[in-house]
Design a protein around this motif. Structure first.
Motif, PDB file in Angstrom:
ATOM      1  N   LEU A  88      75.970  21.620  77.822  1.00  0.00           N
ATOM      2  CA  LEU A  88      76.454  21.558  76.437  1.00  0.00           C
ATOM      3  C   LEU A  88      75.297  21.546  75.443  1.00  0.00           C
ATOM      4  N   TYR A  89      74.236  20.818  75.779  1.00  0.00           N
ATOM      5  CA  TYR A  89      73.174  20.625  74.788  1.00  0.00           C
ATOM      6  C   TYR A  89      72.255  21.846  74.642  1.00  0.00           C
ATOM      7  N   GLN A 148      77.542  30.720  69.167  1.00  0.00           N
ATOM      8  CA  GLN A 148      78.397  31.902  69.072  1.00  0.00           C
ATOM      9  C   GLN A 148      79.456  31.900  70.190  1.00  0.00           C
ATOM     10  N   ASP A 149      79.036  31.462  71.397  1.00  0.00           N
ATOM     11  CA  ASP A 149      79.988  31.368  72.515  1.00  0.00           C
ATOM     12  C   ASP A 149      81.088  30.352  72.190  1.00  0.00           C
ATOM     13  N   TRP A 150      80.665  29.227  71.639  1.00  0.00           N
ATOM     14  CA  TRP A 150      81.650  28.184  71.309  1.00  0.00           C
ATOM     15  C   TRP A 150      82.660  28.696  70.290  1.00  0.00           C
ATOM     16  N   GLU A 151      82.119  29.360  69.246  1.00  0.00           N
ATOM     17  CA  GLU A 151      83.017  29.867  68.187  1.00  0.00           C
ATOM     18  C   GLU A 151      84.037  30.829  68.785  1.00  0.00           C
ATOM     19  N   GLU A 152      83.543  31.717  69.650  1.00  0.00           N
ATOM     20  CA  GLU A 152      84.427  32.746  70.207  1.00  0.00           C
ATOM     21  C   GLU A 152      85.551  32.109  71.032  1.00  0.00           C
ATOM     22  N   MET A 153      85.186  31.131  71.857  1.00  0.00           N
ATOM     23  CA  MET A 153      86.197  30.477  72.709  1.00  0.00           C
ATOM     24  C   MET A 153      87.176  29.656  71.872  1.00  0.00           C
ATOM     25  N   ILE A 154      86.654  28.879  70.940  1.00  0.00           N
ATOM     26  CA  ILE A 154      87.545  28.025  70.132  1.00  0.00           C
ATOM     27  C   ILE A 154      88.418  28.893  69.228  1.00  0.00           C
ATOM     28  N   ASP A 155      87.832  29.919  68.631  1.00  0.00           N
ATOM     29  CA  ASP A 155      88.599  30.785  67.723  1.00  0.00           C
ATOM     30  C   ASP A 155      89.710  31.533  68.461  1.00  0.00           C
ATOM     31  N   THR A 156      89.444  31.960  69.690  1.00  0.00           N
ATOM     32  CA  THR A 156      90.457  32.716  70.438  1.00  0.00           C
ATOM     33  C   THR A 156      91.443  31.776  71.128  1.00  0.00           C
ATOM     34  N   ASN A 157      90.906  30.872  71.952  1.00  0.00           N
ATOM     35  CA  ASN A 157      91.766  30.082  72.845  1.00  0.00           C
ATOM     36  C   ASN A 157      92.580  29.023  72.110  1.00  0.00           C
ATOM     37  N   VAL A 158      92.020  28.496  71.025  1.00  0.00           N
ATOM     38  CA  VAL A 158      92.720  27.417  70.310  1.00  0.00           C
ATOM     39  C   VAL A 158      93.309  27.940  68.993  1.00  0.00           C
ATOM     40  N   LYS A 159      92.438  28.441  68.114  1.00  0.00           N
ATOM     41  CA  LYS A 159      92.942  28.834  66.799  1.00  0.00           C
ATOM     42  C   LYS A 159      93.833  30.070  66.892  1.00  0.00           C
ATOM     43  N   GLY A 160      93.464  31.028  67.741  1.00  0.00           N
ATOM     44  CA  GLY A 160      94.289  32.230  67.896  1.00  0.00           C
ATOM     45  C   GLY A 160      95.673  31.880  68.418  1.00  0.00           C
ATOM     46  N   LEU A 161      95.695  30.993  69.407  1.00  0.00           N
ATOM     47  CA  LEU A 161      96.985  30.559  69.962  1.00  0.00           C
ATOM     48  C   LEU A 161      97.835  29.889  68.873  1.00  0.00           C
ATOM     49  N   LEU A 162      97.174  29.094  68.049  1.00  0.00           N
ATOM     50  CA  LEU A 162      97.900  28.422  66.960  1.00  0.00           C
ATOM     51  C   LEU A 162      98.420  29.433  65.931  1.00  0.00           C
ATOM     52  N   ASN A 203      78.911  22.151  82.894  1.00  0.00           N
ATOM     53  CA  ASN A 203      78.487  23.390  82.228  1.00  0.00           C
ATOM     54  C   ASN A 203      79.640  24.146  81.558  1.00  0.00           C
ATOM     55  N   GLY A 204      80.828  23.560  81.604  1.00  0.00           N
ATOM     56  CA  GLY A 204      81.986  24.263  81.032  1.00  0.00           C
ATOM     57  C   GLY A 204      82.698  23.443  79.969  1.00  0.00           C
ATOM     58  N   ALA A 205      81.997  22.496  79.364  1.00  0.00           N
ATOM     59  CA  ALA A 205      82.671  21.530  78.479  1.00  0.00           C
ATOM     60  C   ALA A 205      83.500  22.199  77.379  1.00  0.00           C
TER      61      ALA A 205
END
Ligand code: 8X3
Length: 256
Positions: free
Chosen positions: A100-101, A106-120, A152-154
């Protein structure tokens, strides 16, 4: 429940679990609304779906991360496609596998934007119509990663834990209506998932599945269609499924 002629909206339908789900619903005689970013690949899935028995297919070029585009796509659906019966919130991805550290923003944004915000965004655009029509089923794609975090997948795991909370929350919020809400949570599935995670590094992706016979997209699609085809008074809250050689996010029995 007979699925014939039901309108099924699937996000991320151009490959993997999304494409397999499109074909499985096609075989049930559904009408398919297929959304994805890759129009070329989506057209191939649409063609195959027609061959397998889909009553009709309508494809939408859509990035679920764009909330305006999502709302417009739903608002602008031709009348004969507007009454979505089943929404499969499948669009999702992982990027990177590192501590995580040192993770990449950019990876985080892509995952959160697609998997969480996109779903919402998709849920917010589609479910009001289901409430008004007094029928509908939302099927969200979760993961064993949402149940148990792995090293490594937090951030990916966090997006799937969020999916789990959203699935449970939505099910509570539609209580009192006939709308059903289900999460289908697979473990290891052999799709482009690892190839995308490692940005095309095929050798690294192949190691993920070494010595394990993973689930296929079709295995997961069958579970989705099963949940959708239960009698109307039955709500399947969650299906957690893994290969026989996987017990959870961390425990595998790999053959030599
Ligand atoms: C996919 C399962 O364990 O590869 O959601 O993250 S895992």
């Amino acid at each position: 429940m007979n699925l014939r002629d039901k309108i099924v909206f699937i996000t991320g339908a151009s490959a993997g679990i999304g494409a397999a789900t499109a074909l499985a619903f096609a075989a049930e005689g559904c009408r398919l609304l297929l959304a994805a970013r890759r129009a070329g690949k989506l057209a191939e899935v649409a063609l195959r779906a027609c061959e397998l028995g889909a009553r009709a297919v309508h494809s939408i070029d859509l990035d679920v991360r764009d909330h305006r585009a999502v709302q417009t796509a739903i608002d602008d659906l031709p009348e004969e496609w507007a009454e979505i019966d089943i929404l499969v919130n499948n669009a999702g991805l992982s990027r990177g596998l590192e501590k995580l550290y040192v993770g990449k923003l950019q990876d985080w944004e892509e995952m959160i934007d697609t998997n969480v915000k996109g779903l919402l965004y998709v849920t917010r655009a589609v479910v009001p119509g289901m409430i008004v029509r007094g029928r509908g089923h939302v099927i969200n794609l979760g993961s064993t990663a949402g149940e148990m975090t792995y090293p490594n997948g937090a951030v990916y795991c966090a997006t799937k834990a969020a999916e789990r909370a959203i699935n449970d929350g939505l099910r509570q919020d539609v209580l009192g209506t006939p709308v059903r809400v289900t999460s289908v949570d697979p473990g290891m599935v052999e799709t482009d998932f690892s190839l995308v995670r490692f940005r095309g590094d095929a050798e690294r992706a192949a190691k993920v599945y070494k010595g394990v016979k993973p689930l296929t997209g079709e295995d997961v699609a069958q579970a989705i269609v099963w949940a959708a085809s239960r009698p109307e008074h039955v709500n399947i809250a969650r299906i957690l499924m893994t290969p026989v050689q996987q017990a959870n996010s961390l425990l595998f029995s790999r053959s030599e």
